[in-house]
Write a protein that holds these residues in place. Structure first.
Motif, mmCIF file in Angstrom:
data_model
loop_
_atom_site.group_PDB
_atom_site.id
_atom_site.type_symbol
_atom_site.label_atom_id
_atom_site.label_comp_id
_atom_site.label_asym_id
_atom_site.label_seq_id
_atom_site.Cartn_x
_atom_site.Cartn_y
_atom_site.Cartn_z
ATOM 1 N N THR A 194 -8.824 4.428 -1.380
ATOM 2 C CA THR A 194 -8.526 3.432 -2.393
ATOM 3 C C THR A 194 -7.042 3.499 -2.742
ATOM 4 O O THR A 194 -6.352 4.464 -2.398
ATOM 5 N N ALA A 195 -6.587 2.477 -3.427
ATOM 6 C CA ALA A 195 -5.222 2.460 -3.964
ATOM 7 C C ALA A 195 -5.306 1.925 -5.377
ATOM 8 O O ALA A 195 -4.838 0.839 -5.696
ATOM 9 N N GLN A 196 -5.928 2.728 -6.240
ATOM 10 C CA GLN A 196 -6.199 2.312 -7.609
ATOM 11 C C GLN A 196 -5.282 3.068 -8.573
ATOM 12 O O GLN A 196 -5.445 4.272 -8.768
ATOM 13 N N PRO A 197 -4.323 2.379 -9.175
ATOM 14 C CA PRO A 197 -3.447 3.056 -10.142
ATOM 15 C C PRO A 197 -4.212 3.456 -11.395
ATOM 16 O O PRO A 197 -5.284 2.919 -11.692
ATOM 17 N N ARG A 207 -5.171 3.476 -15.155
ATOM 18 C CA ARG A 207 -5.117 2.579 -16.299
ATOM 19 C C ARG A 207 -4.758 3.387 -17.552
ATOM 20 O O ARG A 207 -4.750 4.611 -17.531
ATOM 21 N N ASP A 228 -7.152 6.032 -18.406
ATOM 22 C CA ASP A 228 -7.098 7.215 -17.550
ATOM 23 C C ASP A 228 -6.031 8.196 -18.040
ATOM 24 O O ASP A 228 -6.246 9.406 -18.069
ATOM 25 N N GLN A 251 -10.166 10.003 -4.314
ATOM 26 C CA GLN A 251 -10.311 8.784 -3.508
ATOM 27 C C GLN A 251 -8.938 8.253 -3.082
ATOM 28 O O GLN A 251 -8.754 7.814 -1.940
ATOM 29 N N ASN A 252 -7.973 8.298 -3.996
ATOM 30 C CA ASN A 252 -6.627 7.831 -3.653
ATOM 31 C C ASN A 252 -5.958 8.745 -2.637
ATOM 32 O O ASN A 252 -5.351 8.278 -1.670
ATOM 33 N N ARG A 283 0.833 -1.203 0.000
ATOM 34 C CA ARG A 283 0.000 0.000 0.000
ATOM 35 C C ARG A 283 0.868 1.253 0.000
ATOM 36 O O ARG A 283 0.588 2.224 -0.715
ATOM 37 N N PHE A 311 2.438 2.123 -3.272
ATOM 38 C CA PHE A 311 1.493 2.863 -4.113
ATOM 39 C C PHE A 311 1.405 4.321 -3.674
ATOM 40 O O PHE A 311 1.453 5.242 -4.503
ATOM 41 N N HIS A 348 -11.399 9.767 -8.994
ATOM 42 C CA HIS A 348 -10.394 8.712 -8.878
ATOM 43 C C HIS A 348 -9.195 9.217 -8.058
ATOM 44 O O HIS A 348 -8.756 8.561 -7.092
ATOM 45 N N ARG A 365 -14.881 12.049 -13.432
ATOM 46 C CA ARG A 365 -14.455 10.685 -13.126
ATOM 47 C C ARG A 365 -12.979 10.652 -12.699
ATOM 48 O O ARG A 365 -12.606 9.986 -11.722
#
Length: 439
Positions: free
Chosen positions: A406-409, A411, A414, A400-401, A355, A358, A397, A393
């Protein structure tokens, strides 16, 4: 480091926590709720005013709520933060990360001075937690197998030894205990520093944290409780030595001349030049976070750019994760065993280290974008940021990170969308609350 050899009698605890920053204090509070016998040691006799860690992210608010600490932070004057806003030197909008876009129990952050936050936590540790101030850690103690079984201390000039099933190093990015445990890190220093000011009698600045992006670097300004404000000014590493205390007034006037957005704080800033502090920025994630009987937490385990409180909030997350793993072991009031502790440490590291890798990348990328002073970066940045203000969007994203939820890289889509190469929906008004957004 040389270990003390005094024949002092050992004092035994379940856990000894070395360092009473926000991570150490949070861990002590978590373990105190479990009924663990905890010793928390801190070399300072009192908390000092430090320009750092003012923003409490939504993920940390959830932890502090679980610990029953939020009402006390509010009572101490903590302010809600609704958005992280990027602006120009004259205050024009570039892009905003709005907490109203996120999901979860909290759709805002909180701002509080780091010292006041430490005081709030330290006053509410629970009856099974002992707090020794003015205590220096000299070395780790090991048994015949090499397992770490406690620490040798110097408590206000008196040497002593403390035995513990678990020793936790919360002693900062230059951690003495990390080195003693044989864990080496490759530290990377950023090419800039931040000059911080504590501004008294500041005018109301609103509920946004404002990052002004200029050709000379970042200038961040936001409101603090008690009619105060915090100002950070980016400078090249070492350049403040040429200014010195005697030159602060003239240097500050130069900043004000280039920052029309700071007109409202000009006079109170001139009255607070003696509050100046210079902060360096480092980046690393330790290759391992534990040894048998020993764990790293907070800046001892990882260091990220001091952008929107990522370091402090990560330390709170570390403390909650480690406490949660230890809670799976013997019930309240029962002593921890070495095997159970080491199992908990393996789970803690497996959860938190990826985590933080990231978070480190996220923080580094944001810091690079917001602090670049290169000609190319300065030319491309305003249009890139303005173009993505309508990209709800993408902003959700990122928010939130940043909020730690969240821990959403990113894509590939994006990155292409952010660059403006993909069309995005237009004409849709920015929703006032996250409930208006559908996944």
């Amino acid at each position: 480091m040389a270990q003390h050899s005094e024949p002092a009698e050992d004092t035994a605890y379940d856990v000894v926590i070395c360092g009473a920053g926000v991570g150490g204090l949070t861990l002590a509070a978590v373990l105190g709720r479990q009924g663990r016998r905890v010793l928390l040691v801190e070399k300072q006799r009192r908390f000092r005013m430090m320009h750092k860690g003012e923003l409490i992210q939504p993920s940390s608010l959830t932890v502090l709520d679980e610990l029953g600490l939020l009402p006390h932070l509010y009572a101490a004057g903590a302010l809600k933060v609704n958005a992280l806003a990027c602006r120009t030197a004259d205050g024009a909008d570039l892009v905003t990360l709005d907490y109203g876009l996120i999901t979860g129990a909290y759709r805002h952050g909180l701002v509080q001075s780091y010292k006041d936050m430490l005081d709030t936590l330290a006053d509410r540790l629970g009856p099974t937690v002992t707090f020794w101030r003015g205590t220096r850690v000299e070395d780790l103690i090991r048994d015949d197998t090499g397992r770490i079984t406690g620490v040798s201390l110097n408590r206000e000039g008196t040497p002593c030894r403390v035995a513990a099933v678990l020793t936790v190093a919360c002693d900062g990015h230059a951690s003495k205990l990390r080195h003693a445990a044989g864990i080496q890190v490759a530290m990377h220093r950023y090419d800039h520093q931040l000059v911080g000011f504590e501004i008294e009698k500041a005018p109301p600045l609103g509920s946004d944290m404002n990052a002004h992006l200029t050709r000379h670097g970042l200038r961040a300004l936001f409101e603090l409780p008690g009619d105060r404000a915090r100002l950070y000014v980016q400078i090249p590493v070492g350049s403040f030595r040429e200014v010195g205390r005697a030159g602060v007034a003239g240097w500050t006037e130069g900043i004000l001349r280039t920052m029309p957005a700071f007109d409202a704080i000009a006079e109170p800033l001139r009255d607070c030049l003696d509050t100046v502090q210079v902060l360096s920025a480092w980046r690393f994630v330790a290759p391992r976070w534990s040894r048998p009987g020993f764990a790293l937490l907070g800046d001892a385990a990882h260091c990220v750019h001091p952008m929107v409180g990522q370091g402090m909030n990560s330390a709170i997350g570390d403390a909650w994760a480690l406490g949660s793993e230890l809670a799976q072991e013997p019930a309240w009031g029962h002593p921890l065993g070495p095997a159970e502790v080491d199992d908990a440490l393996r789970r803690y590291e497996a959860v938190r280290r990826p985590r933080l890798e990231f978070v480190s990348r996220l923080s580094h990328n944001l810091a690079t974008l917001l602090t670049t002073t290169s000609r190319t970066g300065r030319l491309l940045r305003p249009s890139l940021l303005r173009r993505n203000q309508s990209n709800v969007r993408l902003r959700r994203h990122i928010t939130q990170n940043v909020a730690g939820l969240t821990a959403q890289p990113f894509r590939a889509r994006d990155w292409i969308s952010a660059s403006g190469l993909l069309p995005r929906p237009s004409g849709r008004p920015l929703p006032a609350r996250a409930e208006e957004i559908r996944p």
